[in-house]
Design a protein around this motif. Structure first.
Motif, PDB file in Angstrom:
ATOM      1  N   ASP A  13     -66.748 -14.877  50.345  1.00 14.37           N
ATOM      2  CA  ASP A  13     -65.516 -14.245  49.854  1.00 14.37           C
ATOM      3  C   ASP A  13     -64.293 -14.624  50.695  1.00 14.37           C
ATOM      4  O   ASP A  13     -63.170 -14.246  50.369  1.00 14.37           O
ATOM      5  CB  ASP A  13     -65.667 -12.720  49.829  1.00 14.37           C
ATOM      6  CG  ASP A  13     -66.737 -12.285  48.840  1.00 14.37           C
ATOM      7  OD1 ASP A  13     -66.917 -12.996  47.821  1.00 14.37           O
ATOM      8  OD2 ASP A  13     -67.401 -11.265  49.077  1.00 14.37           O
ATOM      9  N   ALA A  14     -64.512 -15.322  51.795  1.00  7.88           N
ATOM     10  CA  ALA A  14     -63.412 -15.889  52.594  1.00  7.88           C
ATOM     11  C   ALA A  14     -63.851 -17.297  52.975  1.00  7.88           C
ATOM     12  O   ALA A  14     -65.049 -17.557  53.133  1.00  7.88           O
ATOM     13  CB  ALA A  14     -63.149 -15.034  53.831  1.00  7.88           C
ATOM     14  N   SER A  15     -62.893 -18.193  53.122  1.00  6.11           N
ATOM     15  CA  SER A  15     -63.261 -19.594  53.335  1.00  6.11           C
ATOM     16  C   SER A  15     -63.537 -19.876  54.808  1.00  6.11           C
ATOM     17  O   SER A  15     -63.044 -19.174  55.711  1.00  6.11           O
ATOM     18  CB  SER A  15     -62.161 -20.505  52.812  1.00  6.11           C
ATOM     19  OG  SER A  15     -60.998 -20.305  53.570  1.00  6.11           O
ATOM     20  N   SER A  16     -64.338 -20.898  55.034  1.00  4.79           N
ATOM     21  CA  SER A  16     -64.625 -21.350  56.394  1.00  4.79           C
ATOM     22  C   SER A  16     -65.143 -22.769  56.300  1.00  4.79           C
ATOM     23  O   SER A  16     -65.515 -23.226  55.221  1.00  4.79           O
ATOM     24  CB  SER A  16     -65.679 -20.455  57.050  1.00  4.79           C
ATOM     25  OG  SER A  16     -66.926 -20.615  56.395  1.00  4.79           O
ATOM     26  N   ASP A  17     -65.148 -23.443  57.450  1.00  3.28           N
ATOM     27  CA  ASP A  17     -65.640 -24.816  57.514  1.00  3.28           C
ATOM     28  C   ASP A  17     -67.043 -24.768  58.119  1.00  3.28           C
ATOM     29  O   ASP A  17     -67.218 -24.811  59.339  1.00  3.28           O
ATOM     30  CB  ASP A  17     -64.659 -25.643  58.366  1.00  3.28           C
ATOM     31  CG  ASP A  17     -64.855 -27.125  58.172  1.00  3.28           C
ATOM     32  OD1 ASP A  17     -65.912 -27.527  57.639  1.00  3.28           O
ATOM     33  OD2 ASP A  17     -63.954 -27.881  58.566  1.00  3.28           O
ATOM     34  N   ILE A  18     -68.038 -24.664  57.246  1.00  2.83           N
ATOM     35  CA  ILE A  18     -69.422 -24.443  57.686  1.00  2.83           C
ATOM     36  C   ILE A  18     -70.057 -25.763  58.136  1.00  2.83           C
ATOM     37  O   ILE A  18     -69.977 -26.767  57.420  1.00  2.83           O
ATOM     38  CB  ILE A  18     -70.252 -23.821  56.534  1.00  2.83           C
ATOM     39  CG1 ILE A  18     -69.697 -22.446  56.161  1.00  2.83           C
ATOM     40  CG2 ILE A  18     -71.730 -23.713  56.920  1.00  2.83           C
ATOM     41  CD1 ILE A  18     -70.285 -21.850  54.890  1.00  2.83           C
ATOM     42  N   ILE A  19     -70.696 -25.756  59.312  1.00  2.00           N
ATOM     43  CA  ILE A  19     -71.384 -26.977  59.770  1.00  2.00           C
ATOM     44  C   ILE A  19     -72.899 -26.826  59.737  1.00  2.00           C
ATOM     45  O   ILE A  19     -73.630 -27.814  59.839  1.00  2.00           O
ATOM     46  CB  ILE A  19     -70.933 -27.405  61.187  1.00  2.00           C
ATOM     47  CG1 ILE A  19     -71.383 -26.403  62.258  1.00  2.00           C
ATOM     48  CG2 ILE A  19     -69.420 -27.626  61.253  1.00  2.00           C
ATOM     49  CD1 ILE A  19     -71.626 -27.066  63.600  1.00  2.00           C
ATOM     50  N   TYR A  20     -73.395 -25.584  59.617  1.00  2.00           N
ATOM     51  CA  TYR A  20     -74.846 -25.352  59.604  1.00  2.00           C
ATOM     52  C   TYR A  20     -75.097 -23.977  59.002  1.00  2.00           C
ATOM     53  O   TYR A  20     -74.321 -23.051  59.223  1.00  2.00           O
ATOM     54  CB  TYR A  20     -75.416 -25.392  61.034  1.00  2.00           C
ATOM     55  CG  TYR A  20     -76.885 -25.080  61.120  1.00  2.00           C
ATOM     56  CD1 TYR A  20     -77.842 -26.083  61.028  1.00  2.00           C
ATOM     57  CD2 TYR A  20     -77.326 -23.756  61.250  1.00  2.00           C
ATOM     58  CE1 TYR A  20     -79.205 -25.792  61.074  1.00  2.00           C
ATOM     59  CE2 TYR A  20     -78.685 -23.453  61.304  1.00  2.00           C
ATOM     60  CZ  TYR A  20     -79.618 -24.488  61.216  1.00  2.00           C
ATOM     61  OH  TYR A  20     -80.950 -24.191  61.258  1.00  2.00           O
ATOM     62  N   GLU A  21     -76.190 -23.866  58.256  1.00  2.00           N
ATOM     63  CA  GLU A  21     -76.550 -22.558  57.683  1.00  2.00           C
ATOM     64  C   GLU A  21     -78.055 -22.493  57.505  1.00  2.00           C
ATOM     65  O   GLU A  21     -78.694 -23.478  57.150  1.00  2.00           O
ATOM     66  CB  GLU A  21     -75.841 -22.390  56.329  1.00  2.00           C
ATOM     67  CG  GLU A  21     -76.115 -21.040  55.674  1.00  2.00           C
ATOM     68  CD  GLU A  21     -75.247 -20.786  54.442  1.00  2.00           C
ATOM     69  OE1 GLU A  21     -74.541 -21.700  53.991  1.00  2.00           O
ATOM     70  OE2 GLU A  21     -75.311 -19.632  53.944  1.00  2.00           O
ATOM     71  N   ASN A  22     -78.640 -21.321  57.759  1.00  2.00           N
ATOM     72  CA  ASN A  22     -80.026 -21.066  57.347  1.00  2.00           C
ATOM     73  C   ASN A  22     -80.102 -19.623  56.847  1.00  2.00           C
ATOM     74  O   ASN A  22     -79.061 -18.988  56.644  1.00  2.00           O
ATOM     75  CB  ASN A  22     -81.025 -21.392  58.485  1.00  2.00           C
ATOM     76  CG  ASN A  22     -80.910 -20.453  59.672  1.00  2.00           C
ATOM     77  OD1 ASN A  22     -80.382 -19.339  59.554  1.00  2.00           O
ATOM     78  ND2 ASN A  22     -81.403 -20.890  60.823  1.00  2.00           N
ATOM     79  N   ASP A  23     -81.304 -19.094  56.636  1.00  2.00           N
ATOM     80  CA  ASP A  23     -81.431 -17.756  56.033  1.00  2.00           C
ATOM     81  C   ASP A  23     -80.815 -16.664  56.910  1.00  2.00           C
ATOM     82  O   ASP A  23     -80.356 -15.641  56.402  1.00  2.00           O
ATOM     83  CB  ASP A  23     -82.909 -17.412  55.815  1.00  2.00           C
ATOM     84  CG  ASP A  23     -83.496 -18.192  54.646  1.00  2.00           C
ATOM     85  OD1 ASP A  23     -82.708 -18.807  53.899  1.00  2.00           O
ATOM     86  OD2 ASP A  23     -84.727 -18.189  54.504  1.00  2.00           O
ATOM     87  N   ALA A  24     -80.809 -16.878  58.224  1.00  2.00           N
ATOM     88  CA  ALA A  24     -80.426 -15.810  59.155  1.00  2.00           C
ATOM     89  C   ALA A  24     -78.996 -15.909  59.648  1.00  2.00           C
ATOM     90  O   ALA A  24     -78.416 -14.905  60.072  1.00  2.00           O
ATOM     91  CB  ALA A  24     -81.368 -15.815  60.355  1.00  2.00           C
ATOM     92  N   LEU A  25     -78.422 -17.119  59.619  1.00  2.00           N
ATOM     93  CA  LEU A  25     -77.127 -17.288  60.276  1.00  2.00           C
ATOM     94  C   LEU A  25     -76.304 -18.389  59.638  1.00  2.00           C
ATOM     95  O   LEU A  25     -76.812 -19.217  58.888  1.00  2.00           O
ATOM     96  CB  LEU A  25     -77.347 -17.564  61.770  1.00  2.00           C
ATOM     97  CG  LEU A  25     -78.195 -18.792  62.133  1.00  2.00           C
ATOM     98  CD1 LEU A  25     -77.338 -20.043  62.262  1.00  2.00           C
ATOM     99  CD2 LEU A  25     -78.959 -18.533  63.419  1.00  2.00           C
ATOM    100  N   ILE A  26     -75.030 -18.355  59.956  1.00  2.00           N
ATOM    101  CA  ILE A  26     -74.139 -19.425  59.517  1.00  2.00           C
ATOM    102  C   ILE A  26     -73.298 -19.847  60.730  1.00  2.00           C
ATOM    103  O   ILE A  26     -73.038 -19.037  61.637  1.00  2.00           O
ATOM    104  CB  ILE A  26     -73.300 -18.967  58.291  1.00  2.00           C
ATOM    105  CG1 ILE A  26     -71.858 -19.332  58.294  1.00  2.00           C
ATOM    106  CG2 ILE A  26     -73.345 -17.564  58.043  1.00  2.00           C
ATOM    107  CD1 ILE A  26     -71.238 -18.869  56.943  1.00  2.00           C
ATOM    108  N   VAL A  27     -72.930 -21.102  60.732  1.00  2.00           N
ATOM    109  CA  VAL A  27     -72.137 -21.651  61.839  1.00  2.00           C
ATOM    110  C   VAL A  27     -70.910 -22.333  61.240  1.00  2.00           C
ATOM    111  O   VAL A  27     -71.045 -23.201  60.370  1.00  2.00           O
ATOM    112  CB  VAL A  27     -72.948 -22.679  62.660  1.00  2.00           C
ATOM    113  CG1 VAL A  27     -72.133 -23.167  63.852  1.00  2.00           C
ATOM    114  CG2 VAL A  27     -74.280 -22.089  63.116  1.00  2.00           C
TER     115      VAL A  27
END
Ligand code: AMP
Ligand code: ZN
Length: 116
Positions: A13-27
């Motif tokens: 619902d808000a933008s970000s520049d994601i470099i990594y994601e899994n079930d538990a966390l986002i970076v």
């Protein structure tokens, strides 16, 4: 937590520049980087701060998720052959400004030995 900025980023619902994601966390990249690499490791589940997280069994499991993913996160950040700093600012006196637990992964240059 509808009003929490990092929950909004987790939910898309808000933008970000994601470099990594899994079930538990986002970076994703910190919007005000203090070094060439400055990303935030953000558990998807909302905990206000580190102590709140580690005082529940569920939170300790999330912390273990962060530990397990760390080598992949470091690689995704381009720091696999370099050093880095991993920081948690805990609560107001620790410099925490966003009340959703997160870890700063900072690198890409030689960092001063002194903490601010
Ligand atoms: P802290 O001060 O430890 O709570 O860290 C919060 C961090 O979030 C700061 O380094 C901010 O620059 C960063 N930040 C705030 N808003 C955003 C956003 N929309 N996207 C990415 N990073 C953000
Ligand atoms: Zn949140």
């Amino acid at each position: 937590m509808k009003s929490c900025l990092f929950c909004k980023i987790v939910n898309g619902d808000a933008s970000s520049d994601i470099i990594y994601e899994n079930d538990a966390l986002i970076v994703f990249k910190d919007i005000h980087p203090i070094a060439p690499v400055h990303v935030l490791i953000v558990p998807k589940k909302h905990f206000n701060h580190l102590i709140e997280m580690v005082t529940s069994e569920e939170g300790r499991a999330v912390l273990a998720n962060v530990a397990e993913a760390l080598p992949d996160i470091v690689r995704a950040a381009g720091l696999e052959n370099r050093g880095f700093r991993l920081v948690n600012n805990c609560r107001e006196e620790g410099g925490q400004t966003i009340a959703h637990v997160h870890f700063h992964l900072i690198g890409g240059r030689t960092l001063a030995r002194e903490l601010p």
